[in-house]
Design a protein around this motif. Structure first.
Motif, PDB file in Angstrom:
ATOM      1  N   UNK A  70       0.903  -1.254  -0.170  1.00  0.00           N
ATOM      2  CA  UNK A  70       0.083   0.139  -0.184  1.00  0.00           C
ATOM      3  C   UNK A  70       0.705   1.358   0.035  1.00  0.00           C
ATOM      4  N   UNK A  71       2.128   1.123   0.694  1.00  0.00           N
ATOM      5  CA  UNK A  71       2.814   2.584   0.813  1.00  0.00           C
ATOM      6  C   UNK A  71       3.337   2.666  -0.448  1.00  0.00           C
ATOM      7  N   UNK A  72       3.888   1.969  -1.155  1.00  0.00           N
ATOM      8  CA  UNK A  72       4.623   1.968  -2.287  1.00  0.00           C
ATOM      9  C   UNK A  72       3.341   2.336  -3.452  1.00  0.00           C
ATOM     10  N   UNK A  73       2.277   1.622  -3.443  1.00  0.00           N
ATOM     11  CA  UNK A  73       1.190   1.878  -4.237  1.00  0.00           C
ATOM     12  C   UNK A  73       0.453   3.209  -4.279  1.00  0.00           C
ATOM     13  N   UNK A  74       0.510   3.771  -2.984  1.00  0.00           N
ATOM     14  CA  UNK A  74       0.020   5.206  -2.697  1.00  0.00           C
ATOM     15  C   UNK A  74       1.152   6.139  -3.364  1.00  0.00           C
ATOM     16  N   UNK A  75       2.306   6.032  -3.054  1.00  0.00           N
ATOM     17  CA  UNK A  75       3.284   7.001  -3.282  1.00  0.00           C
ATOM     18  C   UNK A  75       3.720   6.982  -4.731  1.00  0.00           C
ATOM     19  N   UNK A  76       4.134   5.913  -5.258  1.00  0.00           N
ATOM     20  CA  UNK A  76       4.750   5.981  -6.809  1.00  0.00           C
ATOM     21  C   UNK A  76       3.779   6.360  -7.801  1.00  0.00           C
ATOM     22  N   UNK A  77       2.752   5.760  -8.084  1.00  0.00           N
ATOM     23  CA  UNK A  77       1.594   6.407  -8.826  1.00  0.00           C
ATOM     24  C   UNK A  77       1.321   7.645  -8.511  1.00  0.00           C
TER      25      UNK A  77
ATOM     26  N   UNK B 162      -3.539   0.555  -3.576  1.00  0.00           N
ATOM     27  CA  UNK B 162      -3.233   1.703  -3.072  1.00  0.00           C
ATOM     28  C   UNK B 162      -2.970   2.576  -4.440  1.00  0.00           C
ATOM     29  N   UNK B 163      -2.535   2.078  -5.488  1.00  0.00           N
ATOM     30  CA  UNK B 163      -2.143   2.705  -6.704  1.00  0.00           C
ATOM     31  C   UNK B 163      -3.343   3.099  -7.215  1.00  0.00           C
ATOM     32  N   UNK B 164      -4.359   2.787  -7.145  1.00  0.00           N
ATOM     33  CA  UNK B 164      -5.785   3.253  -7.873  1.00  0.00           C
ATOM     34  C   UNK B 164      -6.315   4.386  -7.062  1.00  0.00           C
ATOM     35  N   UNK B 165      -5.830   4.711  -5.901  1.00  0.00           N
ATOM     36  CA  UNK B 165      -6.398   5.837  -5.261  1.00  0.00           C
ATOM     37  C   UNK B 165      -6.068   7.159  -5.754  1.00  0.00           C
ATOM     38  N   UNK B 166      -4.677   7.680  -6.123  1.00  0.00           N
ATOM     39  CA  UNK B 166      -4.318   8.744  -6.778  1.00  0.00           C
ATOM     40  C   UNK B 166      -4.825   8.936  -8.215  1.00  0.00           C
ATOM     41  N   UNK B 167      -5.003   7.897  -8.887  1.00  0.00           N
ATOM     42  CA  UNK B 167      -5.357   7.817 -10.156  1.00  0.00           C
ATOM     43  C   UNK B 167      -6.997   7.975 -10.369  1.00  0.00           C
ATOM     44  N   UNK B 168      -7.888   7.505  -9.325  1.00  0.00           N
ATOM     45  CA  UNK B 168      -9.322   7.750  -9.504  1.00  0.00           C
ATOM     46  C   UNK B 168      -9.746   8.998  -9.918  1.00  0.00           C
ATOM     47  N   UNK B 169      -9.398  10.203  -9.442  1.00  0.00           N
ATOM     48  CA  UNK B 169      -9.764  11.457  -9.896  1.00  0.00           C
ATOM     49  C   UNK B 169      -9.762  11.647 -11.458  1.00  0.00           C
TER      50      UNK B 169
END
Length: 243
Positions: free
Chosen positions: A35-42, A172-179
């Protein structure tokens, strides 16, 4: 009362005293990594592309590609790490088995030394050493745990670790991409992405602190700060290169 018998009061106390230990440490560690990498990198990638004035569709496409590649890479890394840990355990297990057979007196002396480190006197640990010598399997388990500090790994650990890290990375990665899915204008989407991701980082950091035994509020702030710095650096670098 006859020796060795348990009174009703003792039974009641035993029933009331139920120890609660957290035993899912490996799973939590894998989730934290993913999750930490998934949130941060994307998040940083999307911010960087936004800084380069890319369109929402391009940012979303690049972000999803990164999430897919990152999940595979992180999952494979988790699999190899768990597999290496299991291989190491088996090598040490075979070595200890050979030593118990080939040099039993030396191994018995090591047992005595280990027990003495706990403040157990020679007249107290000699019966324990003798008992272990009569039970090779228990002796082997004792040496693996107390001499080498190794626990027998779960044979399913490698696959579980790979899947847990990969799925956690995707979530985690889908969170910043959703908007970027719902907002066609990148300048507006990046603002929503920043707000959403920072909130997710706060929640994730708090939960991480809770499960790992550290201060939840401090963990939340640290996790959010790291994500903010990463995205700001990517955004600034894109603007610099573009300029």
């Amino acid at each position: 009362m006859a020796p060795g018998r348990t009174t009703e009061r003792e039974k009641t106390l035993l029933n009331q005293h139920t120890e609660k230990h957290f035993t899912a440490g490996n799973v939590v560690r894998d989730v934290i990594i993913g999750v930490s990498d998934g949130l941060t990198v994307p998040f940083a990638l999307a911010a960087g592309l936004s800084g380069a004035n890319a369109s929402s569709s391009l940012i979303l496409t690049a972000g999803l590609a990164e999430v897919a590649a990152g999940a595979i890479s992180m999952g494979l890394g988790g699999y190899l790490a768990a597999k290496s840990e299991a291989d190491h355990y088996m090598r040490e297990l075979r070595r200890e088995q050979e030593e118990i057979v080939d040099v039993p007196d030396t191994e018995a002396a090591e047992v005595a030394e280990i027990l003495s480190e706990y403040g157990i006197e020679p007249h107290e640990y000699r019966p324990v050493v003798n008992a272990l010598r009569k039970n090779p399997q228990a002796w082997l388990d004792f040496m693996m745990k107390f001499e080498l500090g190794l626990e027998k790994p779960d044979p399913r650990r490698a696959i579980q670790s790979a899947l847990t890290i990969a799925i956690a990375y995707i979530i985690g990665g889908l969170v910043p991409l959703t908007p970027y899915i719902f907002i066609p204008i990148a300048r507006k989407a990046v603002v929503a992405s920043v707000i959403l991701t920072l909130i997710a980082l706060l929640i994730f950091g708090y939960g991480k602190g809770h499960f790992t035994g550290s201060k939840p509020v401090k963990s939340a702030l640290q996790t959010t700060l790291i994500g903010a710095i990463a995205s700001a650096a990517a955004f600034g670098m894109a603007k610099l290169v573009q300029g």
